[in-house]
Design a protein around this motif. Structure first.
Motif, PDB file in Angstrom:
ATOM      1  N   PRO A 233      -7.729  -4.638   0.322  1.00  0.00           N
ATOM      2  CA  PRO A 233      -7.913  -3.208   0.608  1.00  0.00           C
ATOM      3  C   PRO A 233      -7.313  -2.335  -0.490  1.00  0.00           C
ATOM      4  O   PRO A 233      -6.372  -2.733  -1.167  1.00  0.00           O
ATOM      5  CB  PRO A 233      -7.175  -3.007   1.931  1.00  0.00           C
ATOM      6  CG  PRO A 233      -6.327  -4.205   2.132  1.00  0.00           C
ATOM      7  CD  PRO A 233      -6.879  -5.303   1.289  1.00  0.00           C
ATOM      8  N   VAL A 234      -7.888  -1.156  -0.636  1.00  0.00           N
ATOM      9  CA  VAL A 234      -7.408  -0.193  -1.617  1.00  0.00           C
ATOM     10  C   VAL A 234      -6.357   0.681  -0.935  1.00  0.00           C
ATOM     11  O   VAL A 234      -6.623   1.280   0.113  1.00  0.00           O
ATOM     12  CB  VAL A 234      -8.565   0.675  -2.151  1.00  0.00           C
ATOM     13  CG1 VAL A 234      -8.054   1.758  -3.082  1.00  0.00           C
ATOM     14  CG2 VAL A 234      -9.595  -0.202  -2.847  1.00  0.00           C
ATOM     15  N   ALA A 235      -5.185   0.744  -1.522  1.00  0.00           N
ATOM     16  CA  ALA A 235      -4.099   1.529  -0.945  1.00  0.00           C
ATOM     17  C   ALA A 235      -4.474   3.007  -0.891  1.00  0.00           C
ATOM     18  O   ALA A 235      -4.891   3.578  -1.893  1.00  0.00           O
ATOM     19  CB  ALA A 235      -2.817   1.333  -1.755  1.00  0.00           C
TER      20      ALA A 235
ATOM     21  N   ARG B  65      -6.826   8.862  -2.380  1.00  0.00           N
ATOM     22  CA  ARG B  65      -7.025   8.637  -3.812  1.00  0.00           C
ATOM     23  C   ARG B  65      -8.423   9.056  -4.236  1.00  0.00           C
ATOM     24  O   ARG B  65      -8.602   9.694  -5.276  1.00  0.00           O
ATOM     25  CB  ARG B  65      -6.767   7.167  -4.158  1.00  0.00           C
ATOM     26  CG  ARG B  65      -5.298   6.824  -4.151  1.00  0.00           C
ATOM     27  CD  ARG B  65      -5.056   5.340  -4.162  1.00  0.00           C
ATOM     28  NE  ARG B  65      -5.442   4.679  -5.392  1.00  0.00           N
ATOM     29  CZ  ARG B  65      -5.409   3.362  -5.556  1.00  0.00           C
ATOM     30  NH1 ARG B  65      -4.989   2.579  -4.568  1.00  0.00           N
ATOM     31  NH2 ARG B  65      -5.769   2.825  -6.704  1.00  0.00           N
TER      32      ARG B  65
ATOM     33  N   GLU C  12      -6.940   4.697   0.110  1.00  0.00           N
ATOM     34  CA  GLU C  12      -8.229   4.912  -0.554  1.00  0.00           C
ATOM     35  C   GLU C  12      -8.809   6.305  -0.326  1.00  0.00           C
ATOM     36  O   GLU C  12      -9.283   6.947  -1.271  1.00  0.00           O
ATOM     37  CB  GLU C  12      -9.238   3.858  -0.102  1.00  0.00           C
ATOM     38  CG  GLU C  12     -10.562   3.958  -0.831  1.00  0.00           C
ATOM     39  CD  GLU C  12     -11.497   2.809  -0.535  1.00  0.00           C
ATOM     40  OE1 GLU C  12     -12.513   2.706  -1.238  1.00  0.00           O
ATOM     41  OE2 GLU C  12     -11.215   2.012   0.381  1.00  0.00           O
TER      42      GLU C  12
ATOM     43  N   LEU D  86      -1.186  -1.287 -10.155  1.00  0.00           N
ATOM     44  CA  LEU D  86      -2.640  -1.097 -10.105  1.00  0.00           C
ATOM     45  C   LEU D  86      -3.385  -2.374 -10.486  1.00  0.00           C
ATOM     46  O   LEU D  86      -4.414  -2.708  -9.885  1.00  0.00           O
ATOM     47  CB  LEU D  86      -3.049   0.057 -11.013  1.00  0.00           C
ATOM     48  CG  LEU D  86      -2.662   1.447 -10.517  1.00  0.00           C
ATOM     49  CD1 LEU D  86      -2.810   2.474 -11.636  1.00  0.00           C
ATOM     50  CD2 LEU D  86      -3.490   1.835  -9.303  1.00  0.00           C
TER      51      LEU D  86
ATOM     52  N   GLU E 233       0.827  -1.202   0.000  1.00  0.00           N
ATOM     53  CA  GLU E 233       0.000   0.000   0.000  1.00  0.00           C
ATOM     54  C   GLU E 233       0.867   1.261   0.000  1.00  0.00           C
ATOM     55  O   GLU E 233       0.553   2.234  -0.698  1.00  0.00           O
ATOM     56  CB  GLU E 233      -0.954  -0.014   1.188  1.00  0.00           C
ATOM     57  CG  GLU E 233      -2.026  -1.090   1.055  1.00  0.00           C
ATOM     58  CD  GLU E 233      -2.925  -1.205   2.275  1.00  0.00           C
ATOM     59  OE1 GLU E 233      -2.974  -0.261   3.095  1.00  0.00           O
ATOM     60  OE2 GLU E 233      -3.589  -2.247   2.414  1.00  0.00           O
TER      61      GLU E 233
ATOM     62  N   GLU F 278      -3.205  -4.739  -7.602  1.00  0.00           N
ATOM     63  CA  GLU F 278      -4.129  -4.310  -6.551  1.00  0.00           C
ATOM     64  C   GLU F 278      -5.550  -4.784  -6.880  1.00  0.00           C
ATOM     65  O   GLU F 278      -6.257  -5.322  -6.025  1.00  0.00           O
ATOM     66  CB  GLU F 278      -4.108  -2.793  -6.410  1.00  0.00           C
ATOM     67  CG  GLU F 278      -5.081  -2.276  -5.351  1.00  0.00           C
ATOM     68  CD  GLU F 278      -5.201  -0.770  -5.336  1.00  0.00           C
ATOM     69  OE1 GLU F 278      -5.153  -0.208  -4.231  1.00  0.00           O
ATOM     70  OE2 GLU F 278      -5.336  -0.157  -6.419  1.00  0.00           O
ATOM     71  N   GLY F 279      -5.954  -4.590  -8.133  1.00  0.00           N
ATOM     72  CA  GLY F 279      -7.290  -5.017  -8.540  1.00  0.00           C
ATOM     73  C   GLY F 279      -7.467  -6.517  -8.492  1.00  0.00           C
ATOM     74  O   GLY F 279      -8.512  -7.023  -8.076  1.00  0.00           O
TER      75      GLY F 279
END
Length: 195
Positions: free
Chosen positions: A110-112, A117, A114, A101, A56, A104-105
């Motif tokens: 979890p979204v780094a 962003r 988030e 990216l 992240e 991550e998807g």
């Protein structure tokens, strides 16, 4: 001799960026990252915590570099094509960002970073909306969708490089220039007012 904390952190993040881009967060280990950096694994844990936290951190840092290098234009997107072209150039010089990216998807976790962003993209959407209200950009496409499409035009070449190569040939300097020119023209056609 004093320990170079910042230099060590930088080397660990650089090694982690390469490892995560190549293998994704599930495909690499903290030991491999530490070995690539030439630094003790325990120091890696001390500075960054666990592997997910490190991933992240790396992704958030890389996205901040993109935002700093390709800020929204001060002319309110009057030259939307060149903005898309500069975004394409950034991805050409930093193809690891798209890979991060994608990982991550694929991980679905979890979204780094988030909150930051999401705030950045809300600001970007507001800038597109303001340009549409001012008549600089066509308002036929909702501003959030338009922002996403411009990102896609600029980054997709690096998301699927094999497909790009099969369709257009090798990615040499000539082809790179041709792809960039297409991104610029497509962004202009998509976003500029008609007539």
């Amino acid at each position: 001799m004093a320990w170079d904390t910042e230099g060590t952190r930088r080397r660990l993040k650089e090694a982690a960026t390469v490892e995560f881009a190549e293998r994704g967060p599930d495909g690499t280990t903290m030991a491999r990252i530490a070995e690539r950096a030439g630094i003790n694994k325990e120091r890696l844990y001390k500075y960054f915590g666990d592997k997910q936290a490190l991933f992240e951190t790396v992704l958030a840092d890389e996205l901040q570099k993109l935002a700093a290098s390709v800020p929204p234009p001060e002319d309110g997107f009057a030259n939307i094509g060149e903005f898309a072209g500069r975004t394409y150039d950034y991805h050409a010089a930093h193809p690891h960002l798209v890979r991060l990216l994608l990982w991550e998807g694929l991980a679905g976790g979890p979204v780094a970073d988030e909150a930051n962003r999401a705030a950045h993209y809300r600001d970007k959407t507001r800038a597109y909306a303001a340009a549409q209200r001012a008549g600089i950009l066509d308002d036929d496409v909702d501003p959030d969708h338009l922002a996403f499409m411009i990102i896609g035009l600029s980054a997709w070449w690096f998301s699927v490089p094999h497909l790009a190569g099969m369709l257009t040939g090798a990615d040499d300097q000539t082809e790179h220039a041709r792809r960039r020119a297409s991104v610029v023209r497509a962004a202009q056609r998509l976003a500029r007012p008609r007539g």
